[in-house]
Motif scaffolding. Structure first.
Motif, mmCIF file in Angstrom:
data_model
loop_
_atom_site.group_PDB
_atom_site.id
_atom_site.type_symbol
_atom_site.label_atom_id
_atom_site.label_comp_id
_atom_site.label_asym_id
_atom_site.label_seq_id
_atom_site.Cartn_x
_atom_site.Cartn_y
_atom_site.Cartn_z
ATOM 1 N N PRO A 1 9.706 0.015 5.778
ATOM 2 C CA PRO A 1 8.294 -0.352 5.751
ATOM 3 C C PRO A 1 7.925 -1.307 6.873
ATOM 4 N N GLY A 2 6.794 -1.036 7.509
ATOM 5 C CA GLY A 2 6.274 -1.927 8.524
ATOM 6 C C GLY A 2 6.782 -1.680 9.927
ATOM 7 N N GLN A 3 7.677 -0.700 10.142
ATOM 8 C CA GLN A 3 8.242 -0.490 11.465
ATOM 9 C C GLN A 3 7.355 0.343 12.371
ATOM 10 N N LEU A 4 6.526 1.183 11.811
ATOM 11 C CA LEU A 4 5.699 2.047 12.646
ATOM 12 C C LEU A 4 4.442 1.327 13.097
ATOM 13 N N ALA A 5 3.987 1.625 14.324
ATOM 14 C CA ALA A 5 2.751 1.019 14.823
ATOM 15 C C ALA A 5 1.573 1.463 13.981
ATOM 16 N N SER A 6 1.541 2.757 13.623
ATOM 17 C CA SER A 6 0.492 3.250 12.724
ATOM 18 C C SER A 6 1.114 3.411 11.349
ATOM 19 N N HIS A 7 0.677 2.567 10.419
ATOM 20 C CA HIS A 7 1.375 2.514 9.146
ATOM 21 C C HIS A 7 0.386 2.337 8.013
ATOM 22 N N TYR A 8 0.608 3.050 6.929
ATOM 23 C CA TYR A 8 -0.229 2.979 5.730
ATOM 24 C C TYR A 8 -1.702 3.231 6.071
ATOM 25 N N ALA A 9 -1.983 4.077 7.056
ATOM 26 C CA ALA A 9 -3.349 4.244 7.550
ATOM 27 C C ALA A 9 -4.209 5.042 6.575
ATOM 28 N N GLY B 1 0.784 -1.223 0.000
ATOM 29 C CA GLY B 1 0.000 0.000 0.000
ATOM 30 C C GLY B 1 0.818 1.276 0.000
ATOM 31 N N LEU B 2 2.135 1.173 -0.077
ATOM 32 C CA LEU B 2 3.000 2.359 -0.082
ATOM 33 C C LEU B 2 3.071 2.959 -1.485
ATOM 34 N N ASP B 3 3.609 4.183 -1.565
ATOM 35 C CA ASP B 3 3.778 4.823 -2.875
ATOM 36 C C ASP B 3 5.211 4.680 -3.380
ATOM 37 N N ARG C 1 -4.347 -3.824 12.237
ATOM 38 C CA ARG C 1 -3.968 -3.211 13.530
ATOM 39 C C ARG C 1 -3.085 -1.992 13.310
ATOM 40 N N ARG C 2 -2.166 -2.081 12.347
ATOM 41 C CA ARG C 2 -1.318 -0.913 12.053
ATOM 42 C C ARG C 2 -2.150 0.238 11.523
ATOM 43 N N ALA C 3 -3.112 -0.080 10.664
ATOM 44 C CA ALA C 3 -3.967 0.973 10.102
ATOM 45 C C ALA C 3 -4.864 1.602 11.156
ATOM 46 N N ALA C 4 -5.236 0.827 12.189
ATOM 47 C CA ALA C 4 -6.141 1.323 13.220
ATOM 48 C C ALA C 4 -5.417 1.959 14.403
ATOM 49 N N ALA C 5 -4.084 1.844 14.453
ATOM 50 C CA ALA C 5 -3.338 2.357 15.603
ATOM 51 C C ALA C 5 -3.473 3.876 15.723
ATOM 52 N N LEU D 1 -9.561 -1.298 1.467
ATOM 53 C CA LEU D 1 -9.201 -0.202 2.366
ATOM 54 C C LEU D 1 -9.359 1.143 1.664
ATOM 55 N N ARG D 2 -8.872 1.209 0.435
ATOM 56 C CA ARG D 2 -9.010 2.456 -0.330
ATOM 57 C C ARG D 2 -10.476 2.750 -0.652
#
Length: 316
Positions: free
Chosen positions: A222-230, A113-115, A309-313, A277-278
Motif C-alpha cells: 500500500p502507498g507505493q504507487l504514484a496513482s493509488h486508491y484513485a 481506502g483499500l478493500d 496527490r496520489r489520487a490525482a496522479a 472522496l467516495r
C-alpha cells in the motif's frame, strides 16, 4: 490536553484505558513486538488523531488488533491458507492482510481506502486483556513519532508522545522487540514485511514458498504507487472555485458542494477525507471531475495532500 496518564497493568488500569479508548482517546498499549498507539478502529476522528500524534506524513494502512479469531471473521474473509496460519501463529507476531468485509464498519482511514485490512491477534496478556475490556477493534501502529525508533518500554512512549495522547498502559518490556511479520493473503501468499515470525516457519505451514520482495508476483505494498486508491472521476487540486462539470470539495474559506472542514480544522478534514472522496466521486458520475480546495502543507495537511496527490496522479 492534560498530561498523559501512566497506567499500571492492573484491572483498574486496564478498565481506565478501555474507557478512554471507547471515548475516542489514544492509549499506548504493550504488545509482544513493540508498544502500539491504539484507537477505536471504527472512529474516524480517533484514527485521524493517531496520524496527528505521530506526525505521520501519509495515510498508510494501519494494523487492526483483535482478541480472537471470531472478531477477525467479522471484519475480514479468511482463506484456507489464512486459517492454517492463524491456527499456527495467532495469537502472536503475525499480521495478515485479508479481503475486507463490506460491513466491517471500520474507518476508511484504517485501510487507507483499500478493500483489504491488516489484522493481528497480539499474544501479550495485557494487550489481550485490554482488547477484551474495550470490546472494540483497535487500530495501532507503533507508539512513536513518525521516523523515530519503535518503543519497547512505556518510558520510550512517554519520551516521544507525552502530552499528545491520553495514556500509556505499562506492561513492561516487549519480549520480541521487532515488528510483526506481514503477509499479503488477498492473493497468493506474499511476504510484505519480515518480522517476528520467521519466513521458514510460515512456509512450513503453507507447504510452499512465499513470494518475496522483488519477485514479479509480489503485490504492490500500500502507498507505493504514484496513482493509488484513485476515484473514477478526475481530480484537480488547489482549486478556489469549480469549473464546469466539477464537484468542488471545499476547505476553510473555500466553500464547495462538499467540505473537508468549513472551519479549516485539519483533524476534521483528515477524518472526512475518504468518506468525501467516495461521496464526491458518486456526485461527479461517469466522466465527471472533482476539484479540491487548497489544504495547508502542515501537520495533518501533509498526509491529506499526499493522499490527494496520489489520487490525482496520471492513471497507468
Amino acid at each position: 490536553m492534560p498530561e498523559t496518564l501512566h497506567l499500571a497493568a492492573t484491572s483498574d488500569g486496564i478498565a481506565q484505558a478501555a474507557a478512554l479508548l471507547r471515548a475516542g482517546g489514544l492509549v499506548a498499549m504493550p504488545t509482544e513486538t513493540v508498544y502500539g498507539l491504539a484507537a477505536d478502529a471504527r472512529d474516524d476522528r480517533a484514527v485521524a488523531r493517531i496520524y496527528a500524534a505521530k506526525n505521520r506524513p501519509a495515510f498508510n494502512p494501519l494494523i487492526v488488533h483483535l482478541p480472537d479469531l471470531a472478531s477477525a471473521e467479522r471484519i475480514a474473509r479468511l482463506s484456507p491458507e489464512a486459517r492454517a496460519l492463524a491456527a499456527s501463529f495467532w495469537p502472536g507476531p503475525l499480521t495478515m492482510v485479508l479481503p475486507l468485509r463490506p460491513d466491517a464498519g471500520l474507518s476508511p482511514l484504517v485501510t487507507a481506502g483499500l478493500d483489504t485490512v491488516a489484522i493481528r491477534l497480539p499474544a501479550h496478556l495485557v494487550a489481550r486483556d485490554l482488547l477484551r475490556a474495550a470490546g472494540i477493534p483497535l487500530a495501532a501502529p507503533s507508539a512513536n513519532p513518525s521516523g523515530r525508533v519503535s518503543p519497547t518500554r512505556a518510558e520510550h512512549v512517554l519520551a516521544g508522545l507525552s502530552g499528545r495522547i491520553e495514556a500509556v498502559l505499562d506492561g513492561g518490556a516487549c519480549a520480541v522487540g521487532v515488528e510483526s511479520t506481514i503477509l499479503g493473503l488477498d492473493g497468493p501468499p506474499a511476504l510484505l514485511r519480515p518480522g517476528g515470525v520467521p519466513v521458514e516457519a510460515i512456509e512450513a505451514v503453507l507447504g510452499a514458498p512465499l513470494a518475496l520482495p522483488g519477485d514479479p508476483t509480489l503485490p504492490k505494498a500500500p502507498g507505493q504507487l504514484a496513482s493509488h486508491y484513485a476515484p473514477e472521476a478526475r481530480l484537480r487540486l488547489n482549486a478556489t472555485e469549480a469549473r464546469a462539470g466539477e464537484v468542488l470539495v471545499g476547505f476553510g474559506p473555500v466553500a464547495g458542494a462538499l467540505t473537508l472542514s468549513a472551519q479549516g480544522d485539519l483533524l476534521e478534514a483528515a477524518a472526512n477525507l475518504f468518506h468525501l472522496l467516495r461521496e464526491a466521486d458518486a456526485l461527479a458520475g461517469p466522466g465527471g471531475a472533482i476539484a479540491f480546495a487548497p489544504v495547508p502543507e502542515t501537520g495533518l495537511g501533509l498526509a491529506i495532500n499526499d493522499r490527494l496527490r496520489r489520487a490525482a496522479a496520471p492513471r497507468p
